[in-house]
Design a protein around this motif. Structure first.
Motif, PDB file in Angstrom:
ATOM      1  N   TYR A  36       0.768  -1.240   0.071  1.00  0.00           N
ATOM      2  CA  TYR A  36       0.011   0.079  -0.143  1.00  0.00           C
ATOM      3  C   TYR A  36       0.651   1.482  -0.003  1.00  0.00           C
ATOM      4  N   PHE A  42      -5.558  -0.230  -7.488  1.00  0.00           N
ATOM      5  CA  PHE A  42      -6.830  -0.148  -7.774  1.00  0.00           C
ATOM      6  C   PHE A  42      -7.283  -0.241  -9.247  1.00  0.00           C
ATOM      7  N   THR A  50     -12.432  -2.368  -6.487  1.00  0.00           N
ATOM      8  CA  THR A  50     -13.283  -2.394  -5.300  1.00  0.00           C
ATOM      9  C   THR A  50     -14.682  -1.717  -5.811  1.00  0.00           C
ATOM     10  N   PRO A  52     -16.427   0.821  -4.677  1.00  0.00           N
ATOM     11  CA  PRO A  52     -16.622   2.304  -5.261  1.00  0.00           C
ATOM     12  C   PRO A  52     -15.944   2.524  -6.484  1.00  0.00           C
ATOM     13  N   GLY A  85      -9.338   3.684   5.662  1.00  0.00           N
ATOM     14  CA  GLY A  85      -9.038   3.145   4.543  1.00  0.00           C
ATOM     15  C   GLY A  85      -9.362   3.298   3.128  1.00  0.00           C
ATOM     16  N   GLY A  87      -8.388   4.141   0.003  1.00  0.00           N
ATOM     17  CA  GLY A  87      -7.914   3.793  -1.130  1.00  0.00           C
ATOM     18  C   GLY A  87      -7.738   5.090  -2.062  1.00  0.00           C
ATOM     19  N   VAL A 115      -9.095   8.473   7.576  1.00  0.00           N
ATOM     20  CA  VAL A 115      -8.041   7.705   8.392  1.00  0.00           C
ATOM     21  C   VAL A 115      -7.435   6.744   7.142  1.00  0.00           C
ATOM     22  N   GLU A 116      -5.858   7.226   7.045  1.00  0.00           N
ATOM     23  CA  GLU A 116      -5.157   6.505   6.054  1.00  0.00           C
ATOM     24  C   GLU A 116      -3.726   6.357   6.656  1.00  0.00           C
ATOM     25  N   THR A 117      -3.043   5.157   6.356  1.00  0.00           N
ATOM     26  CA  THR A 117      -1.827   4.908   7.069  1.00  0.00           C
ATOM     27  C   THR A 117      -0.777   5.189   5.927  1.00  0.00           C
ATOM     28  N   LEU A 121      -1.321   7.037  -0.575  1.00  0.00           N
ATOM     29  CA  LEU A 121      -2.569   7.238  -0.844  1.00  0.00           C
ATOM     30  C   LEU A 121      -3.258   8.519  -0.441  1.00  0.00           C
ATOM     31  N   ASN A 155     -14.420   0.352   3.582  1.00  0.00           N
ATOM     32  CA  ASN A 155     -14.687  -0.819   2.597  1.00  0.00           C
ATOM     33  C   ASN A 155     -13.363  -1.607   2.301  1.00  0.00           C
ATOM     34  N   GLU A 156     -13.434  -2.785   2.584  1.00  0.00           N
ATOM     35  CA  GLU A 156     -11.955  -3.575   2.350  1.00  0.00           C
ATOM     36  C   GLU A 156     -10.984  -3.028   3.112  1.00  0.00           C
ATOM     37  N   LEU A 157     -11.261  -2.495   4.331  1.00  0.00           N
ATOM     38  CA  LEU A 157     -10.163  -2.218   5.344  1.00  0.00           C
ATOM     39  C   LEU A 157      -9.691  -3.477   6.020  1.00  0.00           C
TER      40      LEU A 157
END
Ligand code: SAH
Length: 357
Positions: A36, A42, A50, A52, A85, A87, A115-117, A121, A155-157
């Motif tokens: 990631y 994606f 995914t 969305p 998450g 994306g 919230v994103e690590t 992204l 979604n898909e986290l």
């Protein structure tokens, strides 16, 4: 060999085998080589598509759900509307467009957050959301979200968070580890560690040698943190993922690369690595925090929220080609042969609020 494979081999040679969870965490989140952190996963050019990214209707119906959840929670004055998450940021873009149409005053009153690590992204999400109805703030953990009632979607986290695996041997259950074979290649082995039997799924005691069991402490911990926040401050959360409603035995670790299945040990850092989500375990975590949990298939959620009607409205007056495209999107999101039944929706909310479609 990928650069990360080389590093993992050296780590194992120096310090011994890695748990499957540590291997997964390195593959997905290593700051230098993690999937990631470095890849564009994606869409048709990436490794998987995914919900969305399949259709704007997914995010629109999630936006309607978030709005209904805010209303059911008593229309609190300063809600936090967040995604974890995100994306490429497509889901939040569709949510913001929908909320702006439903209630411009809510767009003003709410604070939006992602919230994103992955710093890479975050930059992609910033670009996607430039010009959206509201500018979100970015945080790296749920604990860093602004205070207030939280209306959260993911979604898909959870499938991107690591699982531990155990394998049944002649001497009982042992942790499954990633080791080096005689040729120096990565391989799975039974390690020395034995699990607490109470943590294993039903059927573990009678399972034959070779059986695999999975548990996911990282997922449970994240769910607990989110649920405790909602129990204390109000709000609700909605998660989609592929997985099972009943816990059971089985190896669900899988790698996807360029839309095809890959050996999970073949391309560390260059393939997406996931494992099915045990929804019963996540729901139990929410209930422990004092919330109620509702589980259903993605198809039941989306059709209950009006997917078919939304497709009909979007298609009205359009060409037969455009109508066929919309029908195809409905089929991919909700069809039994596509995402409809493999993917599940989990809704958690404070007791007494009715938030399922
Ligand atoms: N929801 C998006 C992307 C799913 S992929 C979509 O449906 O298209 C998983 C996403 O979760 C990526 O954005 C990844 O960087 C992010 N992620 C992984 N671990 C995370 C964590 N612990 N906290 C927040 N985001 C995380």
């Amino acid at each position: 060999m990928t650069a990360l494979a080389d590093r993992i081999a050296r780590l194992i040679a120096a310090g011994g085998p890695l748990s499957v969870a540590d291997y997964m965490a390195l593959c997905l989140a290593d700051p230098e080589h993690g999937y990631y952190m470095t890849r564009e996963p994606f869409g048709t050019a990436g490794d998987f598509t995914t919900a969305p990214e399949v259709s704007q209707m997914f995010g629109e119906l999630v936006g309607v759900w978030l709005y209904a959840a805010w209303q059911a929670d008593g229309r609190p004055a300063a809600p936090v509307i967040a995604e974890i998450g995100p994306g490429r940021g497509t889901l939040m873009k569709d949510v913001l467009r929908t909320l702006a149409r439903l209630d411009p005053a809510l767009i003003e009153a709410a604070r939006f957050a992602l919230v994103e690590t992955s710093p890479r992204l975050v930059a992609v999400q910033r670009a996607t959301l430039a010009g959206a109805a509201a500018t979100p703030q970015w945080v790296a953990t749920p604990a860093a979200l602004p205070a207030g009632p939280l209306f959260l979607v993911g979604n898909e986290l959870f499938d991107a968070l690591p699982v531990r695996q155990y394998v049944k041997t002649g001497a009982g259950w042992r942790e499954r580890v990633v080791a080096l074979d005689e040729a120096g290649a990565l391989c799975f082995r039974a390690g020395p560690g034995a699990p607490d039997p109470a943590l294993l799924p039903p059927g573990a005691a009678a399972a034959p040698p070779g059986a695999i069991a999975e548990i996911a402490p990282a997922r449970s911990a994240l769910m607990a943190a989110i649920a405790e926040r909602i129990a204390a401050a109000g709000g609700a959360a909605l998660f989609f993922d592929y997985g099972h409603l009943e816990p059971g035995l089985g190896d669900t670790l899988q790698a996807l690369r360029e839309h095809a299945h890959d050996d999970p040990l073949a391309h560390p850092g260059a393939a997406d690595l996931t494992a099915h989500v045990d929804f019963a375990a996540l729901a139990a975590e929410a209930c422990r925090a004092g919330l109620e949990a509702r589980l259903m298939s993605q198809a039941d959620f989306l059709l209950g929220m009006g997917l078919a009607e939304r497709a009909g409205r979007l298609g009205a007056g359009r060409t037969p080609d455009e109508q066929a495209r919309l029908a195809g999107e409905v089929e991919r999101l909700a069809g039994a042969a596509a995402m409809g039944t493999l993917f599940k929706a989990l809704i958690v909310h404070r007791p007494g609020r009715v938030l399922a479609p």
